[in-house]
Design a protein around this motif. Structure first.
Motif, PDB file in Angstrom:
ATOM      1  N   PHE A  56       0.834  -1.206   0.000  1.00  0.00           N
ATOM      2  CA  PHE A  56       0.000   0.000   0.000  1.00  0.00           C
ATOM      3  C   PHE A  56       0.864   1.249   0.000  1.00  0.00           C
ATOM      4  O   PHE A  56       1.891   1.300   0.682  1.00  0.00           O
ATOM      5  N   THR A  57       0.420   2.227  -0.767  1.00  0.00           N
ATOM      6  CA  THR A  57       1.161   3.494  -0.808  1.00  0.00           C
ATOM      7  C   THR A  57       0.381   4.553  -0.022  1.00  0.00           C
ATOM      8  O   THR A  57      -0.845   4.470   0.101  1.00  0.00           O
ATOM      9  N   ALA A  58       1.121   5.516   0.471  1.00  0.00           N
ATOM     10  CA  ALA A  58       0.479   6.582   1.264  1.00  0.00           C
ATOM     11  C   ALA A  58      -0.554   7.306   0.406  1.00  0.00           C
ATOM     12  O   ALA A  58      -0.329   7.505  -0.787  1.00  0.00           O
ATOM     13  N   PRO A  59      -1.676   7.690   0.991  1.00  0.00           N
ATOM     14  CA  PRO A  59      -2.724   8.361   0.199  1.00  0.00           C
ATOM     15  C   PRO A  59      -2.256   9.712  -0.339  1.00  0.00           C
ATOM     16  O   PRO A  59      -1.334  10.322   0.208  1.00  0.00           O
ATOM     17  N   PHE A  62      -0.742  13.031   1.530  1.00  0.00           N
ATOM     18  CA  PHE A  62      -0.323  12.639   2.881  1.00  0.00           C
ATOM     19  C   PHE A  62       0.818  13.523   3.400  1.00  0.00           C
ATOM     20  O   PHE A  62       0.760  14.058   4.505  1.00  0.00           O
ATOM     21  N   VAL A  66       0.969  16.055   6.657  1.00  0.00           N
ATOM     22  CA  VAL A  66       1.928  15.897   7.757  1.00  0.00           C
ATOM     23  C   VAL A  66       2.686  17.207   7.971  1.00  0.00           C
ATOM     24  O   VAL A  66       2.834  17.671   9.112  1.00  0.00           O
ATOM     25  N   ASN A  69       0.589  19.664   9.751  1.00  0.00           N
ATOM     26  CA  ASN A  69       0.450  19.313  11.162  1.00  0.00           C
ATOM     27  C   ASN A  69       1.706  19.620  11.964  1.00  0.00           C
ATOM     28  O   ASN A  69       1.632  19.913  13.146  1.00  0.00           O
TER      29      ASN A  69
ATOM     30  N   PHE B  33       3.666   3.779   5.649  1.00  0.00           N
ATOM     31  CA  PHE B  33       2.212   3.597   5.543  1.00  0.00           C
ATOM     32  C   PHE B  33       1.876   2.113   5.372  1.00  0.00           C
ATOM     33  O   PHE B  33       0.956   1.590   6.012  1.00  0.00           O
ATOM     34  N   VAL B  37      -0.494  -0.186   7.746  1.00  0.00           N
ATOM     35  CA  VAL B  37      -1.692  -0.881   7.250  1.00  0.00           C
ATOM     36  C   VAL B  37      -1.692  -2.328   7.748  1.00  0.00           C
ATOM     37  O   VAL B  37      -2.693  -2.815   8.282  1.00  0.00           O
ATOM     38  N   GLN B  47      -3.452   5.783   8.590  1.00  0.00           N
ATOM     39  CA  GLN B  47      -3.080   7.162   8.251  1.00  0.00           C
ATOM     40  C   GLN B  47      -2.688   7.930   9.500  1.00  0.00           C
ATOM     41  O   GLN B  47      -1.692   8.643   9.506  1.00  0.00           O
ATOM     42  N   ALA B  50       0.692   6.572  10.788  1.00  0.00           N
ATOM     43  CA  ALA B  50       1.810   6.997   9.929  1.00  0.00           C
ATOM     44  C   ALA B  50       2.098   8.476  10.163  1.00  0.00           C
ATOM     45  O   ALA B  50       3.265   8.883  10.248  1.00  0.00           O
ATOM     46  N   GLN B  51       1.039   9.253  10.288  1.00  0.00           N
ATOM     47  CA  GLN B  51       1.229  10.694  10.530  1.00  0.00           C
ATOM     48  C   GLN B  51       1.906  10.927  11.887  1.00  0.00           C
ATOM     49  O   GLN B  51       2.855  11.695  11.983  1.00  0.00           O
TER      50      GLN B  51
END
Lengths: 154, 181
Positions: A56-59, A62, A66, A69, B33, B37, B47, B50-51
């Motif tokens: 899976f790859t980060a959406p 993303f 980050v 934030n 990520f 998962v 998410q 990971a963040q």
């Protein structure tokens, strides 16, 4: 080599983490032992399942989220304080209390050293202005009074 | 990235933390990520985890020592963060059928055959049955392809423990998957 010894090493065998000599001995054992071969096959199936599973790859967006934030967390120092573990918060609160107590004690010491209180008559006396001469000699007022003889006294 | 690059990054970080960190983030976001998962089994939690991993990494970047590489250091933060997330949200539907569906449809690329999704769901379900320690070590080995030495760095355990833990985790997986294969 005994079957149990071989089976204990099969995981390392799959990961290619054995030295050449150990690997050779296991190869030799596997050639003649069907049960251990079956065990290896099963472990390899599990191994392949994981390599065939999706990655899976980060959406999308993303990293932008980050970074945004990071900015927020940098600004909210106070919220950072309240998010800290109880121990840190307790130390902070104890420190603040110590400062307040020191302030109270030093305040008490200072008020204890004040001069003895005056009576109301003494206070009135200290405020009276008649201690001062209105027209001292040598001043313009004094010169005026000596010339005119006028003295405006209440 | 090599250790010498990592050392260089630390020097650059002191001068311009944001742009250096953005580089690190873009380089490792997919790997972190993916790990989240499979550790958590939920898109939303992954998410968040990971963040949190990257925010923690940014805050503590100056404490990073170049003896370890940046990605093993990031993996360590990610694994601990996922374990914390799991502990906090006791109701993660990791071994629930709905969670499997969610994971399987996370990356709905039309090229992927349905078999791949089915395998992903099986893997995820098998992982969910393991303890967090076993789950982490299997993901690092089988999905991320780390060496025993790297895993030992990430999880801060000896290589001997890495070997035995991987072997035991594989045995458990084999037992659980036997009836499905």
């Amino acid at each position: 080599m005994e079957c149990q010894v071989v089976r204990d090493m099969l995981s390392e065998y799959i990961d290619d983490e054995l030295i050449q000599e150990q690997k050779g001995r296991i190869d030799l054992h596997l050639r003649d032992c069907e049960a251990c071969r079956k065990e290896l096959e099963e472990l390899l199936i599990v191994h392949r399942l994981f390599t065939d599973a999706e990655s899976f790859t980060a959406p999308y967006g993303f990293s932008t989220r980050v970074m945004a934030n990071l900015e927020e967390t940098k600004e909210s120092i106070w919220s950072g304080f309240f998010a800290r573990p109880i121990l840190f918060r307790a130390i902070g609160t104890a420190f603040a209390l110590i400062i307040v107590i020191i302030g109270l004690i030093s305040g008490n010491i200072l008020t204890a050293r004040k001069p003895p209180s005056l009576t109301s008559a003494e206070v009135t006396q200290s405020f009276a202005l008649n201690a001062f001469e209105a027209t001292p000699s040598g001043s313009i007022g004094g010169l005026y009074v000596s010339m005119t003889g006028v003295r405006n006294e209440k | 990235m090599k250790t010498s690059d990592d050392r260089h990054l630390i020097d650059l970080f002191k001068r311009d933390p944001r742009s250096v960190f953005k580089r690190i983030l873009e380089e490792y976001q997919d790997r972190i990520f993916n790990l989240c998962v499979y550790m958590l089994g939920s898109r939303e939690d992954s998410q968040d985890a990971a963040q949190d991993t990257f925010i923690k990494a940014f805050r503590s970047f100056m404490s990073f020592t170049p003896q370890a590489s940046i990605y093993t250091w990031l993996y360590r933060i990610a694994v601990n963060t996922c374990i914390d997330h799991k502990r906090k949200s006791r109701e993660i539907l990791i071994d629930d059928e709905t969670s499997m569906i969610e994971i399987a449809s996370l990356d709905p690329s039309p090229e992927k055959v349905s078999q791949s999704r089915e395998i992903t769901a099986i893997v995820q379900q098998a992982l969910a049955s393991l303890t967090p320690d076993f789950r982490a070590i299997i993901i690092l080995k089988e999905m991320e392809g780390l060496s025993y030495e790297e895993i030992s760095e990430v999880l801060q355990i000896s290589i001997g423990t890495v070997k035995s833990r991987i072997s035991r985790a594989r045995d458990e997986l084999r037992e659980r998957l036997r009836k499905k294969l």
